[in-house]
Scaffold this motif. Structure first.
Motif, PDB file in Angstrom:
ATOM      1  N   GLN B  15       0.824  -1.210   0.000  1.00 52.66           N
ATOM      2  CA  GLN B  15       0.000   0.000   0.000  1.00 52.66           C
ATOM      3  C   GLN B  15       0.859   1.261   0.000  1.00 52.66           C
ATOM      4  O   GLN B  15       0.502   2.267  -0.611  1.00 52.66           O
ATOM      5  CB  GLN B  15      -0.953   0.019   1.203  1.00 52.66           C
ATOM      6  CG  GLN B  15      -2.095  -0.973   1.112  1.00 52.66           C
ATOM      7  CD  GLN B  15      -2.942  -0.794  -0.138  1.00 52.66           C
ATOM      8  OE1 GLN B  15      -2.862   0.221  -0.829  1.00 52.66           O
ATOM      9  NE2 GLN B  15      -3.732  -1.805  -0.459  1.00 52.66           N
ATOM     10  N   GLY B  19       0.715   4.158  -2.653  1.00 58.75           N
ATOM     11  CA  GLY B  19       0.632   5.545  -2.213  1.00 58.75           C
ATOM     12  C   GLY B  19       1.712   6.407  -2.833  1.00 58.75           C
ATOM     13  O   GLY B  19       1.461   7.518  -3.284  1.00 58.75           O
ATOM     14  N   GLU B 260      -2.476   8.579   1.928  1.00 57.10           N
ATOM     15  CA  GLU B 260      -3.591   7.840   1.331  1.00 57.10           C
ATOM     16  C   GLU B 260      -3.309   6.336   1.361  1.00 57.10           C
ATOM     17  O   GLU B 260      -4.167   5.528   1.718  1.00 57.10           O
ATOM     18  CB  GLU B 260      -3.773   8.318  -0.105  1.00 57.10           C
ATOM     19  CG  GLU B 260      -5.145   8.126  -0.680  1.00 57.10           C
ATOM     20  CD  GLU B 260      -5.190   8.636  -2.118  1.00 57.10           C
ATOM     21  OE1 GLU B 260      -6.207   9.230  -2.478  1.00 57.10           O
ATOM     22  OE2 GLU B 260      -4.202   8.446  -2.855  1.00 57.10           O
ATOM     23  N   GLY B 261      -2.077   5.959   1.019  1.00 53.76           N
ATOM     24  CA  GLY B 261      -1.689   4.548   1.005  1.00 53.76           C
ATOM     25  C   GLY B 261      -1.784   3.935   2.398  1.00 53.76           C
ATOM     26  O   GLY B 261      -2.310   2.827   2.576  1.00 53.76           O
ATOM     27  N   THR B 263      -3.602   4.948   4.866  1.00 52.53           N
ATOM     28  CA  THR B 263      -5.003   4.852   5.267  1.00 52.53           C
ATOM     29  C   THR B 263      -5.662   3.642   4.621  1.00 52.53           C
ATOM     30  O   THR B 263      -6.477   2.957   5.235  1.00 52.53           O
ATOM     31  CB  THR B 263      -5.762   6.135   4.875  1.00 52.53           C
ATOM     32  OG1 THR B 263      -4.964   7.240   5.219  1.00 52.53           O
ATOM     33  CG2 THR B 263      -7.103   6.218   5.570  1.00 52.53           C
ATOM     34  N   LYS B 264      -5.280   3.386   3.356  1.00 48.74           N
ATOM     35  CA  LYS B 264      -5.833   2.224   2.669  1.00 48.74           C
ATOM     36  C   LYS B 264      -5.512   0.948   3.443  1.00 48.74           C
ATOM     37  O   LYS B 264      -6.282   0.002   3.460  1.00 48.74           O
ATOM     38  CB  LYS B 264      -5.240   2.134   1.255  1.00 48.74           C
ATOM     39  CG  LYS B 264      -6.293   2.187   0.163  1.00 48.74           C
ATOM     40  CD  LYS B 264      -5.660   2.214  -1.199  1.00 48.74           C
ATOM     41  CE  LYS B 264      -6.273   3.297  -2.043  1.00 48.74           C
ATOM     42  NZ  LYS B 264      -5.396   3.746  -3.116  1.00 48.74           N
ATOM     43  N   TYR B 267      -7.249   1.697   7.505  1.00 50.31           N
ATOM     44  CA  TYR B 267      -8.687   1.934   7.575  1.00 50.31           C
ATOM     45  C   TYR B 267      -9.180   2.241   6.178  1.00 50.31           C
ATOM     46  O   TYR B 267      -9.415   3.404   5.824  1.00 50.31           O
ATOM     47  CB  TYR B 267      -8.971   3.103   8.540  1.00 50.31           C
ATOM     48  CG  TYR B 267     -10.436   3.286   8.849  1.00 50.31           C
ATOM     49  CD1 TYR B 267     -11.165   2.286   9.492  1.00 50.31           C
ATOM     50  CD2 TYR B 267     -11.094   4.462   8.491  1.00 50.31           C
ATOM     51  CE1 TYR B 267     -12.507   2.451   9.771  1.00 50.31           C
ATOM     52  CE2 TYR B 267     -12.446   4.643   8.762  1.00 50.31           C
ATOM     53  CZ  TYR B 267     -13.146   3.631   9.411  1.00 50.31           C
ATOM     54  OH  TYR B 267     -14.473   3.790   9.675  1.00 50.31           O
ATOM     55  N   PRO B 268      -9.295   1.207   5.336  1.00 49.41           N
ATOM     56  CA  PRO B 268      -9.547   1.397   3.899  1.00 49.41           C
ATOM     57  C   PRO B 268     -10.781   2.249   3.614  1.00 49.41           C
ATOM     58  O   PRO B 268     -10.779   2.999   2.634  1.00 49.41           O
ATOM     59  CB  PRO B 268      -9.764  -0.026   3.388  1.00 49.41           C
ATOM     60  CG  PRO B 268      -9.223  -0.912   4.434  1.00 49.41           C
ATOM     61  CD  PRO B 268      -9.246  -0.192   5.730  1.00 49.41           C
ATOM     62  N   GLU B 269     -11.784   2.190   4.502  1.00 48.36           N
ATOM     63  CA  GLU B 269     -13.011   2.942   4.233  1.00 48.36           C
ATOM     64  C   GLU B 269     -12.743   4.433   4.093  1.00 48.36           C
ATOM     65  O   GLU B 269     -13.467   5.138   3.395  1.00 48.36           O
ATOM     66  CB  GLU B 269     -14.030   2.719   5.359  1.00 48.36           C
ATOM     67  CG  GLU B 269     -14.572   1.300   5.449  1.00 48.36           C
ATOM     68  CD  GLU B 269     -13.658   0.368   6.252  1.00 48.36           C
ATOM     69  OE1 GLU B 269     -12.484   0.733   6.501  1.00 48.36           O
ATOM     70  OE2 GLU B 269     -14.123  -0.726   6.630  1.00 48.36           O
ATOM     71  N   SER B 271      -9.939   5.841   2.910  1.00 48.76           N
ATOM     72  CA  SER B 271      -8.805   6.179   2.056  1.00 48.76           C
ATOM     73  C   SER B 271      -9.134   7.240   1.010  1.00 48.76           C
ATOM     74  O   SER B 271      -8.285   8.032   0.635  1.00 48.76           O
ATOM     75  CB  SER B 271      -8.268   4.915   1.379  1.00 48.76           C
ATOM     76  OG  SER B 271      -9.228   4.427   0.486  1.00 48.76           O
ATOM     77  N   SER B 272     -10.390   7.280   0.567  1.00 47.96           N
ATOM     78  CA  SER B 272     -10.683   8.269  -0.466  1.00 47.96           C
ATOM     79  C   SER B 272     -11.060   9.624   0.123  1.00 47.96           C
ATOM     80  O   SER B 272     -11.188  10.607  -0.594  1.00 47.96           O
ATOM     81  CB  SER B 272     -11.808   7.760  -1.379  1.00 47.96           C
ATOM     82  OG  SER B 272     -12.946   7.490  -0.590  1.00 47.96           O
ATOM     83  N   VAL B 274      -9.429  10.742   3.185  1.00 44.13           N
ATOM     84  CA  VAL B 274      -8.445  11.186   4.171  1.00 44.13           C
ATOM     85  C   VAL B 274      -7.766  12.490   3.752  1.00 44.13           C
ATOM     86  O   VAL B 274      -7.509  13.360   4.579  1.00 44.13           O
ATOM     87  CB  VAL B 274      -7.414  10.071   4.455  1.00 44.13           C
ATOM     88  CG1 VAL B 274      -6.574   9.767   3.232  1.00 44.13           C
ATOM     89  CG2 VAL B 274      -6.511  10.465   5.614  1.00 44.13           C
TER      90      VAL B 274
END
Lengths: 253, 295
Positions: B15, B19, B260-261, B263-264, B267-269, B271-272, B274
């Protein structure tokens, strides 16, 4: 042009430079506008090589605008401005400097994103015989000491020296200087007077907008007095004493 | 499976890599925006469309003319930059004296036209672009498998960003740019052709987007929406970094890719979202942005 009566030493060296007199700037019926406002109403003036001429007058009389009009920095201009015989009214702003003109704006225009040396080296050479950097640092030792400081961290006096040094390095031999002594300590004003005297001796042509008449009087060959966008009086150096009262009326000093 | 405190290191580094790659694109795009904003004071809403145009031109060059990736990597940015120069000269400059809102709207309109044009021509499903043969395969690292092309994206982006930074901050040409940003009128008075520099700067800033587009073609699907999707994030990044700084635009781009990476992974939810969350926090704490100068 007869300025020999009251000129301080240096006059002897000054004469030969003047023997090759020519018109450096000739302005005829110059009108200038900012948007709708009509600032200059038909200015006529001629400046010969090696002369130091001042524009006197109250704030808002149109003195700074005259310099800006020469630089093509106002909205619209009509009339004639010849520099070294070239008609400059049709020229774009960036071509004016290359006729040998150096402009020092009232706000000095030191760039804050550049350090002192970058500011100094910024303007491109407009003629080949400008002062070299060593010569400039010798003339203004403060600048040498602070060459890596951010330009706008300098004191007001140092910034003014930098603004002068910057155009001297380019080799400009027609200088348009706007209020260079404004707000500066007497010792720095003195230094600037020395520098102007030296430049005059080298044969440079200088048009000086000045509020400080005591600074301008001893070094200038002629004075133009402006009011409401007109030139209302021309005073030669040797007429100063006779026209003091008149000047006082115009300048309100 | 390698784990540390219960964290799957393979997945984490994977990830992080994604990122970093996204960050490389963010950096290129926000750098272009920052350069253009600096000198022209306009926010180029067409930057994403130019990125998309770059990807499509690379695809078309290969498809119709057999021009390979490496040649496209040079030619496409030149073409996109040239296109931008025409736009600046004939569309942006005539309205440059008006409120900057007009040029913003102009670039926004241009973006919509380009996006619509390519949707019309190629549909919106997206086209594939082969990874160049020289960069196929990958390298096995201790915690991850690093595809060569992805490594290339990071290197190419870093080199281009660093070179651009160096030119702007350390050279005479860059000094003209910085000074022209501050006081264009005085620069004209010094004898510098500021309108010409402005046009070339706009061309260069947009060419960066074209370059990013070519880099992106083999990893993201070449589609008309690719530009508008990424541009929203890039605007957030520009706000976070602050408009004043070239280096800031680059660093923030890379940083936000990494954020972003991460967060993916954790806590993937989120990631878009953050990056927008970071934007809100930065705006509250430091309104001029991380690297911006306070007004």
């Amino acid at each position: 042009m007869n300025s020999s009566v009251m000129n301080p030493p240096g006059e002897e060296r000054l004469q030969p430079a003047k023997s090759s007199t020519g018109e450096k700037i000739r302005i005829h019926d110059l009108h200038a506008y900012y948007g709708e406002s009509h600032i200059l109403h038909g200015i006529d003036m001629t400046i010969m090589q090696g002369e130091l001429v001042t524009l006197l007058g109250r704030n808002g009389a149109g003195r700074s605008t005259t310099l800006k009009a020469i630089m093509n920095m106002v909205g619209r201009r009509t009339g004639k401005i010849n520099i070294n015989g070239t008609d400059t009214i049709p020229l774009p702003a960036h071509k004016i400097a290359h006729l040998g003109v150096g402009y020092c704006p009232e706000e000095r225009g030191i760039f804050s994103s550049l350090n002192v040396e970058e500011n100094l080296m910024l303007p491109p050479d407009v003629r080949s015989d400008g002062m070299c950097v060593e010569e400039i640092y010798e003339l203004f030792p403060n600048l040498a000491e602070r060459r890596y400081s951010q330009g706008t961290r300098l004191s007001g006096g140092e910034q003014q020296m930098l603004a002068m040094a910057r155009i001297l390095r380019t080799g400009a031999n027609i200088l348009l200087l706007d209020e260079i002594t404004e707000g500066l300590a007497p010792v720095i004003v003195q230094k600037l007077a020395q520098v102007l005297q030296m430049l005059k001796e080298r044969g440079l042509t200088i048009l000086l907008v000045e509020q400080n008449f005591r600074f301008a009087a001893p070094i200038a060959d002629r004075h133009y007095v402006m009011e409401h966008g007109h030139i209302v009086e021309e005073v030669k150096q040797h007429e100063l004493a006779a026209k003091t009262d008149l000047l006082n009326t115009y300048l309100g000093v | 499976m390698a784990t540390l405190f219960g964290i799957n290191l393979f997945a984490l580094s994977g990830q992080l890599l994604v990122g970093l790659i996204n960050g490389s694109f963010y950096a290129l795009l926000s750098l272009g925006l920052a350069i253009i904003f600096g000198l022209l004071k306009i926010i180029n809403f067409a930057q994403g469309a130019m990125y998309m145009l770059g990807a499509f031109l690379a695809w078309m060059a290969l498809q119709y003319f057999g021009i390979n990736y490496w040649v496209a990597l040079v030619l496409v940015p030149l073409a996109v930059g040239g296109f931008a120069i025409l736009i600046e000269r004939f569309l942006v400059r005539p309205i440059a004296k008006e409120d900057h809102l007009y040029s913003l709207l102009l670039t926004f309109g241009l973006a919509l036209i380009l996006q619509g044009l390519f949707t019309q021509l190629y549909g919106s499903s997206g086209l594939g672009y082969q990874i160049p043969a020289e960069l196929k395969g990958g390298t096995k690292l201790p915690f991850m498998y690093l595809p060569n092309y992805r490594a290339w994206i990071i290197i190419a982006s870093l080199v281009v960003c660093a070179t651009t930074w160096w030119v702007i901050e350390k050279t005479k040409l860059g000094a003209y740019l910085r000074a022209g940003t501050e006081n264009p009128q005085l620069m004209q008075g010094f004898g510098i052709n500021v309108p010409l520099i402005t046009t070339l700067t706009f061309g260069f800033g947009v060419a960066l987007a074209g370059f990013a587009g070519v880099l992106a073609a083999p990893v993201y699907s070449v589609s008309p929406e690719m530009g508008s999707n990424i541009l929203i994030v890039v605007f957030a990044i520009v706000v976070i970094g602050g408009m004043g700084s070239i280096g800031g635009a680059i660093l923030t781009g890379l940083m936000m890719g990494i954020v972003e990476g991460l967060t993916k992974f954790f806590y993937p939810e989120a990631s878009s979202t953050v990056i927008f969350l970071v934007m809100v926090i930065v705006l509250l704490l430091k309104p001029a942005g991380l690297f911006g100068k306070e007004a």
